[in-house]
Design an enzyme around this catalytic site. Structure first.
Site, PDB file in Angstrom:
ATOM      1  N   CYS A   1       4.917 -13.720  -1.151  1.00 10.52           N
ATOM      2  CA  CYS A   1       5.374 -12.773  -0.117  1.00 10.52           C
ATOM      3  C   CYS A   1       4.373 -12.787   1.030  1.00 10.52           C
ATOM      4  O   CYS A   1       3.175 -12.721   0.805  1.00 10.52           O
ATOM      5  CB  CYS A   1       5.461 -11.368  -0.693  1.00 10.52           C
TER       6      CYS A   1
ATOM      7  N   CYS B   1      15.377  -7.947   1.292  1.00  8.08           N
ATOM      8  CA  CYS B   1      14.589  -9.168   1.393  1.00  8.08           C
ATOM      9  C   CYS B   1      14.430  -9.696  -0.025  1.00  8.08           C
ATOM     10  O   CYS B   1      13.978  -8.978  -0.914  1.00  8.08           O
ATOM     11  CB  CYS B   1      13.213  -8.883   1.994  1.00  8.08           C
TER      12      CYS B   1
ATOM     13  N   CYS C   1      10.817 -13.631  -2.256  1.00  9.91           N
ATOM     14  CA  CYS C   1       9.994 -14.040  -3.401  1.00  9.91           C
ATOM     15  C   CYS C   1      10.832 -14.701  -4.486  1.00  9.91           C
ATOM     16  O   CYS C   1      10.311 -15.418  -5.335  1.00  9.91           O
ATOM     17  CB  CYS C   1       9.217 -12.850  -3.942  1.00  9.91           C
TER      18      CYS C   1
ATOM     19  N   GLY D   1      -1.521   1.261  -4.650  1.00 11.96           N
ATOM     20  CA  GLY D   1      -2.778   0.660  -4.225  1.00 11.96           C
ATOM     21  C   GLY D   1      -3.931   1.395  -4.857  1.00 11.96           C
ATOM     22  O   GLY D   1      -3.994   2.615  -4.795  1.00 11.96           O
TER      23      GLY D   1
ATOM     24  N   SER E   1       6.501  -0.805 -17.399  1.00 11.29           N
ATOM     25  CA  SER E   1       7.410  -1.376 -16.405  1.00 11.29           C
ATOM     26  C   SER E   1       8.757  -1.809 -16.993  1.00 11.29           C
ATOM     27  O   SER E   1       9.765  -1.810 -16.302  1.00 11.29           O
ATOM     28  CB  SER E   1       6.737  -2.556 -15.712  1.00 11.29           C
TER      29      SER E   1
ATOM     30  N   ASN F   1       1.028   0.024   5.653  1.00 11.14           N
ATOM     31  CA  ASN F   1       1.553  -0.608   4.445  1.00 11.14           C
ATOM     32  C   ASN F   1       2.308  -1.846   4.905  1.00 11.14           C
ATOM     33  O   ASN F   1       3.297  -1.723   5.628  1.00 11.14           O
ATOM     34  CB  ASN F   1       2.491   0.383   3.743  1.00 11.14           C
ATOM     35  N   GLY F   2       1.833  -3.006   4.485  1.00  9.95           N
ATOM     36  CA  GLY F   2       2.537  -4.234   4.866  1.00  9.95           C
ATOM     37  C   GLY F   2       1.578  -5.296   5.348  1.00  9.95           C
ATOM     38  O   GLY F   2       0.362  -5.149   5.245  1.00  9.95           O
TER      39      GLY F   2
ATOM     40  N   ASP G   1      10.931  -7.008 -19.986  1.00  6.39           N
ATOM     41  CA  ASP G   1      10.034  -6.597 -18.901  1.00  6.39           C
ATOM     42  C   ASP G   1      10.759  -6.788 -17.583  1.00  6.39           C
ATOM     43  O   ASP G   1      11.765  -7.501 -17.503  1.00  6.39           O
ATOM     44  CB  ASP G   1       8.721  -7.381 -18.934  1.00  6.39           C
TER      45      ASP G   1
ATOM     46  N   TYR H   1      10.164  -3.270  -9.424  1.00  7.08           N
ATOM     47  CA  TYR H   1       8.851  -2.966  -9.982  1.00  7.08           C
ATOM     48  C   TYR H   1       8.008  -1.945  -9.226  1.00  7.08           C
ATOM     49  O   TYR H   1       7.447  -1.038  -9.833  1.00  7.08           O
ATOM     50  CB  TYR H   1       8.054  -4.274 -10.100  1.00  7.08           C
TER      51      TYR H   1
ATOM     52  N   CYS I   1       0.833  -1.203   0.000  1.00  3.26           N
ATOM     53  CA  CYS I   1       0.000   0.000   0.000  1.00  3.26           C
ATOM     54  C   CYS I   1       0.865   1.250   0.000  1.00  3.26           C
ATOM     55  O   CYS I   1       2.083   1.177   0.131  1.00  3.26           O
ATOM     56  CB  CYS I   1      -0.890   0.024   1.236  1.00  3.26           C
TER      57      CYS I   1
ATOM     58  N   CYS J   1      12.397  -4.632   0.640  1.00  2.00           N
ATOM     59  CA  CYS J   1      11.891  -5.501  -0.437  1.00  2.00           C
ATOM     60  C   CYS J   1      12.653  -5.175  -1.728  1.00  2.00           C
ATOM     61  O   CYS J   1      12.607  -4.043  -2.213  1.00  2.00           O
ATOM     62  CB  CYS J   1      10.403  -5.241  -0.619  1.00  2.00           C
TER      63      CYS J   1
HETATM   64  P1  AMP Z   1       2.246 -11.526 -15.670  1.00  3.43           P
HETATM   65  O1  AMP Z   1       2.776 -11.920 -17.012  1.00  3.43           O
HETATM   66  O2  AMP Z   1       0.741 -11.658 -15.626  1.00  3.43           O
HETATM   67  O3  AMP Z   1       2.935 -12.181 -14.566  1.00  3.43           O
HETATM   68  O4  AMP Z   1       2.465  -9.969 -15.510  1.00  3.43           O
HETATM   69  C1  AMP Z   1       3.736  -9.458 -15.557  1.00  3.43           C
HETATM   70  C2  AMP Z   1       3.634  -7.981 -15.346  1.00  3.43           C
HETATM   71  O5  AMP Z   1       3.197  -7.714 -14.003  1.00  3.43           O
HETATM   72  C3  AMP Z   1       4.965  -7.301 -15.519  1.00  3.43           C
HETATM   73  O6  AMP Z   1       4.804  -6.284 -16.488  1.00  3.43           O
HETATM   74  C4  AMP Z   1       5.277  -6.699 -14.177  1.00  3.43           C
HETATM   75  O7  AMP Z   1       5.760  -5.402 -14.350  1.00  3.43           O
HETATM   76  C5  AMP Z   1       3.975  -6.687 -13.443  1.00  3.43           C
HETATM   77  N1  AMP Z   1       4.135  -6.969 -12.004  1.00  3.43           N
HETATM   78  C6  AMP Z   1       5.119  -7.602 -11.363  1.00  3.43           C
HETATM   79  N2  AMP Z   1       4.911  -7.670 -10.039  1.00  3.43           N
HETATM   80  C7  AMP Z   1       3.750  -7.055  -9.816  1.00  3.43           C
HETATM   81  C8  AMP Z   1       2.966  -6.775  -8.662  1.00  3.43           C
HETATM   82  N3  AMP Z   1       3.331  -7.184  -7.470  1.00  3.43           N
HETATM   83  N4  AMP Z   1       1.826  -6.094  -8.819  1.00  3.43           N
HETATM   84  C9  AMP Z   1       1.428  -5.702 -10.020  1.00  3.43           C
HETATM   85  N5  AMP Z   1       2.108  -5.942 -11.144  1.00  3.43           N
HETATM   86  C10 AMP Z   1       3.252  -6.614 -11.069  1.00  3.43           C
END
Ligand code: AMP
Length: 494
Positions: free
Chosen positions: A402, A453, A456, A36, A303, A110-111, A365, A262, A9, A256
């Site tokens: 996580c 950490c 994951c 969030g 991303s 947050n957490g 990515d 990300y 969050c 983290c």
């Molecule tokens: P997927 O292929 O459905 O696993 O989605 C991958 C995408 O999710 C990548 O573009 C990441 O940037 C994004 N991503 C990675 N971790 C998270 C997260 N915790 N929450 C939201 N998006 C994430």
């Protein structure tokens, strides 16, 4: 049972007499929206009354001038939530408010705590019985913390008004897991980080006072300058007499690592390092580690952009765009249901066939979690005429859930949990696939490698994970660990 994916969050706090603190909190939350998107809330104190406004939705949906104007006061906290513990509903929106006698306080968290069962036991509560027994207005672990704090309030209000501080000093050492808290009572703003500092929290200065925020980028947006990180194991208290600090546990920093990969905004600094530059270095490292002949390096926007830039720079292969992202669609990953996520990918990304057709592509990515997005994107690129698709990921395979605040689902939902890289390559339908090695990733951050950490990615759980899945543990009887799809914690408490 499939649960909604979650996210760390966003929290924000401001102490600024004479300023419109509700508007500052609004701006801070807006800057932290990526952390969030389920609900948003602000609590304001004018020295006598604490008022909380919160609702489901984005910050701009929850707040408008009509709702902000009456929030008068000199200190405020704010919260953007994505569910980690507890289901997705209005009553779980934060800040949580708790009255204690004639006083009261508000809390934003947050957490995720890992010892909720032990804590609720200590209060004499049974999971699933919290509400009828104690009248809690929420099933989150944050409400449990509020309850614990209320129990530790001195029986008689103190003349110096430091009741909340005192109660926190008693409660904080009992909490396990991840927490960055912002709290307020009638006159004080408080920020707290768990002893490992799993989640970021920074302190900033504005002309008229002080600001606390999950990320340094939020300081920029409210015109505050960065002072320092709230330290792991530290509580800072801000009031009319200034700022004081209390260390309730020795710090063992373990931020983290995914904040670098990300979560955090690229314009945030973590451990004093630019997240954007770190992500570019990750891409450079990836190019050195897993080179391949190709015509174009392209990111999955947004991303993957900095890592793709780094990859192109280090490989000498031209950078180009192969996908256009709809700017008005949020992160599909944190939509609350699997179905919505699936639909979201097409809403969000559309290929540029003219740029792709006939080309050997390196697609970059930052991570693959469930693989849902990635697989669909690869199929779209092929449809658009890509000759070859070489996928490069600027972090190692995401294999372990996580328990400290980021809910990516159960182990079985993680694509890399039980698949080899070769199997993932086949599942995604790519010509080649490579993930950045952990040591290269850590080196790219430029920060101390011990201070992260990596649970994951490695399964190295620094804080023992609960015997039962904490997710929804406060709503229904816990499930035994055997049902966690082969989940096996590998490390002991430090
Ligand atoms: P997927 O292929 O459905 O696993 O989605 C991958 C995408 O999710 C990548 O573009 C990441 O940037 C994004 N991503 C990675 N971790 C998270 C997260 N915790 N929450 C939201 N998006 C994430």
């Amino acid at each position: 049972m499939s649960e909604p994916p979650g996210h760390a969050c966003g929290v924000f706090g401001v102490y600024a007499p004479g300023q419109s603190v509700a508007h500052l909190a609004y701006l801070g939350l807006f800057a932290l929206q990526h952390r969030g998107q389920e609900s948003a809330g602000i609590a304001v104190s004018d020295g006598e009354t604490i008022t909380v406004v919160k609702d489901m939705g984005l910050v701009t949906q929850v707040f408008d001038e009509r709702r902000l104007a009456p929030l008068q006061g000199h200190l405020a906290i704010g919260h953007n939530r994505y569910s980690t513990t507890g289901s997705s509903s209005w009553r779980n929106a934060q800040p949580v408010y708790r009255s204690v006698g004639d006083a009261g306080f508000a809390l934003g968290h947050n957490g995720n705590l890992t010892n909720v069962l032990e804590l609720s036991d200590a209060l004499g509560m049974l999971p699933g019985m919290l509400e009828p027994e104690l009248g809690l207005d929420s099933t989150t672990d944050s409400a449990l913390v509020a309850e614990l704090i209320a129990h530790e309030y001195p029986p008689e209000p103190r003349s110096d008004g430091r009741d909340l501080e005192l109660a926190l000093e008693r409660v904080l050492p009992r909490l396990r897991g991840g927490f960055s808290f912002v709290l307020l009572d009638d006159a004080r703003l408080i920020g707290v980080r768990d002893e490992h500092g799993f989640w970021p929290l920074v302190l900033g200065r504005i002309e008229a006072g002080w600001v606390l925020a999950s990320e340094s980028a939020a300081l920029d947006i409210v015109g505050a300058h960065y002072v320092r990180d709230v330290e792991p194991g530290e509580m800072v208290v801000i009031d009319a007499s200034g700022i004081r600090s209390h260390h309730y546990a020795p710090p063992t920093p373990k931020l983290c690592l995914f904040e670098f990969v990300y979560f955090s905004r690229p314009d945030t600094n973590l451990y004093g390092k630019s997240v954007h530059l770190a992500r570019q270095r990750m891409g450079e490292e990836l190019a050195r580690q897993a080179p391949v002949a190709a015509d174009m390096v392209m990111p999955i926007p947004e991303s993957g952009i900095p890592a793709a830039q780094g990859f192109a720079r280090a490989s000498g292969i031209p950078y180009g765009d192969g996908l256009v992202k709809n700017r008005y669609v949020g992160r599909t990953f944190i939509e609350p249901t699997h179905q919505l996520r699936g639909a979201g990918v097409r809403l969000k990304l559309n290929p540029l066939p003219e740029n792709i057709r006939g080309k050997r592509l390196i697609v970059v990515d930052d991570s693959i979690v469930r693989g849902t997005t990635t697989r669909q994107v690869v199929a779209m690129l092929r449809e658009a005429g890509a000759a070859e698709v070489h996928f490069r990921v600027s972090s190692p395979p995401y294999r372990w859930p996580c328990f400290y605040g980021m809910d990516t689902g159960r182990r079985s939902e993680l694509l890399a949990a039980d698949l080899s890289v070769g199997e993932i390559r086949d599942y995604l339908g790519v010509d080649s696939l490579a993930y950045l090695d952990l040591d290269r990733l850590v080196a790219a951050t430029g920060a101390d490698g011990e201070a992260f950490c990596t649970a994951c990615l490695t399964g190295d759980y620094l804080v023992p994970v609960p015997e039962a899945d904490t997710k929804l543990a406060l709503e229904s009887p816990p499930e035994p660990i055997a049902e966690l799809d082969g989940f096996a914690p590998t490390s002991a408490e430090t």
